[in-house]
Design an enzyme around this catalytic site. Sequence first.
Site, PDB file in Angstrom:
ATOM      1  N   ASN A  29       3.299  26.118   3.259  1.00  0.00           N
ATOM      2  CA  ASN A  29       2.412  25.041   3.717  1.00  0.00           C
ATOM      3  C   ASN A  29       3.050  23.707   3.357  1.00  0.00           C
ATOM      4  O   ASN A  29       3.217  23.408   2.183  1.00  0.00           O
ATOM      5  CB  ASN A  29       1.052  25.136   3.021  1.00  0.00           C
ATOM      6  CG  ASN A  29       0.467  26.533   3.165  1.00  0.00           C
ATOM      7  OD1 ASN A  29       0.074  26.936   4.249  1.00  0.00           O
ATOM      8  ND2 ASN A  29       0.459  27.287   2.074  1.00  0.00           N
ATOM      9  N   GLY A  78       6.955  31.154  -6.287  1.00  0.00           N
ATOM     10  CA  GLY A  78       6.433  32.267  -7.074  1.00  0.00           C
ATOM     11  C   GLY A  78       4.964  32.512  -6.792  1.00  0.00           C
ATOM     12  O   GLY A  78       4.247  31.634  -6.296  1.00  0.00           O
ATOM     13  N   TYR A 139       3.545  40.840 -12.096  1.00  0.00           N
ATOM     14  CA  TYR A 139       4.280  39.585 -12.316  1.00  0.00           C
ATOM     15  C   TYR A 139       5.435  39.804 -13.296  1.00  0.00           C
ATOM     16  O   TYR A 139       6.567  39.375 -13.057  1.00  0.00           O
ATOM     17  CB  TYR A 139       3.294  38.536 -12.843  1.00  0.00           C
ATOM     18  CG  TYR A 139       3.850  37.142 -12.963  1.00  0.00           C
ATOM     19  CD1 TYR A 139       4.132  36.380 -11.828  1.00  0.00           C
ATOM     20  CD2 TYR A 139       4.079  36.568 -14.219  1.00  0.00           C
ATOM     21  CE1 TYR A 139       4.629  35.086 -11.940  1.00  0.00           C
ATOM     22  CE2 TYR A 139       4.574  35.275 -14.338  1.00  0.00           C
ATOM     23  CZ  TYR A 139       4.848  34.540 -13.201  1.00  0.00           C
ATOM     24  OH  TYR A 139       5.343  33.258 -13.318  1.00  0.00           O
TER      25      TYR A 139
HETATM   26  P1  NAP Z   1       2.727  26.810  -8.097  1.00  0.00           P
HETATM   27  O1  NAP Z   1       2.231  25.465  -8.502  1.00  0.00           O
HETATM   28  O2  NAP Z   1       1.754  27.849  -7.711  1.00  0.00           O
HETATM   29  O3  NAP Z   1       3.777  26.582  -6.907  1.00  0.00           O
HETATM   30  C1  NAP Z   1       4.320  27.675  -6.244  1.00  0.00           C
HETATM   31  C2  NAP Z   1       5.192  27.177  -5.103  1.00  0.00           C
HETATM   32  O4  NAP Z   1       5.751  28.318  -4.442  1.00  0.00           O
HETATM   33  C3  NAP Z   1       4.422  26.399  -4.050  1.00  0.00           C
HETATM   34  O5  NAP Z   1       5.251  25.394  -3.506  1.00  0.00           O
HETATM   35  C4  NAP Z   1       4.130  27.468  -2.981  1.00  0.00           C
HETATM   36  O6  NAP Z   1       3.890  26.860  -1.728  1.00  0.00           O
HETATM   37  C5  NAP Z   1       5.446  28.244  -3.041  1.00  0.00           C
HETATM   38  N1  NAP Z   1       5.371  29.596  -2.514  1.00  0.00           N
HETATM   39  C6  NAP Z   1       4.578  30.619  -2.921  1.00  0.00           C
HETATM   40  N2  NAP Z   1       4.780  31.704  -2.165  1.00  0.00           N
HETATM   41  C7  NAP Z   1       5.745  31.364  -1.262  1.00  0.00           C
HETATM   42  C8  NAP Z   1       6.392  32.044  -0.205  1.00  0.00           C
HETATM   43  N3  NAP Z   1       6.091  33.308   0.112  1.00  0.00           N
HETATM   44  N4  NAP Z   1       7.340  31.395   0.495  1.00  0.00           N
HETATM   45  C9  NAP Z   1       7.663  30.110   0.213  1.00  0.00           C
HETATM   46  N5  NAP Z   1       7.085  29.410  -0.779  1.00  0.00           N
HETATM   47  C10 NAP Z   1       6.133  30.030  -1.493  1.00  0.00           C
HETATM   48  O7  NAP Z   1       3.636  27.467  -9.230  1.00  0.00           O
HETATM   49  P2  NAP Z   1       4.467  26.835 -10.456  1.00  0.00           P
HETATM   50  O8  NAP Z   1       3.646  26.995 -11.662  1.00  0.00           O
HETATM   51  O9  NAP Z   1       5.035  25.510 -10.084  1.00  0.00           O
HETATM   52  O10 NAP Z   1       5.608  27.926 -10.554  1.00  0.00           O
HETATM   53  C11 NAP Z   1       6.933  27.699 -10.122  1.00  0.00           C
HETATM   54  C12 NAP Z   1       7.797  28.837 -10.629  1.00  0.00           C
HETATM   55  O11 NAP Z   1       7.753  28.868 -12.063  1.00  0.00           O
HETATM   56  C13 NAP Z   1       7.322  30.228 -10.177  1.00  0.00           C
HETATM   57  O12 NAP Z   1       8.425  31.040  -9.910  1.00  0.00           O
HETATM   58  C14 NAP Z   1       6.564  30.739 -11.384  1.00  0.00           C
HETATM   59  O13 NAP Z   1       6.519  32.142 -11.406  1.00  0.00           O
HETATM   60  C15 NAP Z   1       7.385  30.154 -12.498  1.00  0.00           C
HETATM   61  N6  NAP Z   1       6.669  30.041 -13.763  1.00  0.00           N
HETATM   62  C16 NAP Z   1       5.580  29.241 -13.889  1.00  0.00           C
HETATM   63  C17 NAP Z   1       4.922  29.164 -15.112  1.00  0.00           C
HETATM   64  C18 NAP Z   1       3.707  28.300 -15.331  1.00  0.00           C
HETATM   65  O14 NAP Z   1       3.129  28.355 -16.441  1.00  0.00           O
HETATM   66  N7  NAP Z   1       3.292  27.507 -14.380  1.00  0.00           N
HETATM   67  C19 NAP Z   1       5.390  29.903 -16.199  1.00  0.00           C
HETATM   68  C20 NAP Z   1       6.508  30.696 -16.040  1.00  0.00           C
HETATM   69  C21 NAP Z   1       7.137  30.750 -14.812  1.00  0.00           C
HETATM   70  P3  NAP Z   1       3.056  27.638  -0.566  1.00  0.00           P
HETATM   71  O15 NAP Z   1       1.929  28.367  -1.238  1.00  0.00           O
HETATM   72  O16 NAP Z   1       2.619  26.565   0.357  1.00  0.00           O
HETATM   73  O17 NAP Z   1       4.022  28.558   0.082  1.00  0.00           O
END
Ligand code: NAP
Length: 231
Positions: A29, A78, A139
Amino acid sequence: MTGGSRGVGLATAKLALQHGDRVAVLARNIDEAKLRAELGNDVLLITADVTQSDSVSTAFSQIDQQWGGIDVLINNAGLHRGGKLQRLATEDWEAVLKTNLSGPMMCIRNALPYLGAGSAIINVGAVVGLRGFPGDSAYGASKAGLSGLTQVLAIELAPKNIRVNLVIPGLVITEMTSQLDAKALDKLIERIPLGRVGQEDEIAQVIWWVAGSTYMTGAIIPTDGGMLAQL
Ligand code: NAP
């Protein structure tokens, strides 16, 4: 940059642009007005789904046509779906594995023709990919797989001088973690030696630095306030 539309990915895209890099943001999106307001007019915004090979292939070919090659691929997109195994829906298991593990594999495969010598791939892992956390079987398994994929590809791609590393963020409040209630959040923070959650830009700084670290490959780089160091 996959998943660059919000959270850690958006912070990383912003930082890279501040450093003068050309950035393409991929997400399912794309709110063009919002992202242009955040990132300016130079960013390339591409609607793409990392779980769909055709979508990813079109996206990388578009980036190549625009700029002639790709220097850095950041597999940040993710998805989190929790629930202890007996209650975890099979569709949730599949969606998480498809997004967090097959997605990066497909992105790397499709980006490879455009990644030259000296380029870098950064995968974004999670603490629960290296340590057991109840309720995170899908996850955790997806991120553990990503850790394995990182190390295998670091070896496979080293002869091409393409580096592959895994950055592991700790707990950051983003849309992904926004549903944690105050009690769960307090419990998690108790387990963070630095005593606080991380900020999106603190993770972005490490991703950006790893991208330019020319003698680092196959590395796992926690940026987690000390979580992984704790027994
Ligand atoms: P977030 O705010 O939920 O953002 C996720 C991003 O991924 C969004 O831009 C979403 O956009 C995109 N996305 C999801 N599914 C997708 C798909 N099938 N194709 C293309 N884009 C997709 O998550 P975040 O917290 O920033 O996390 C970023 C990364 O860090 C992830 O890999 C997560 O696992 C990792 N991480 C996060 C945390 C934490 O505490 N936040 C901790 C450890 C690791 P759309 O939905 O529009 O596609």
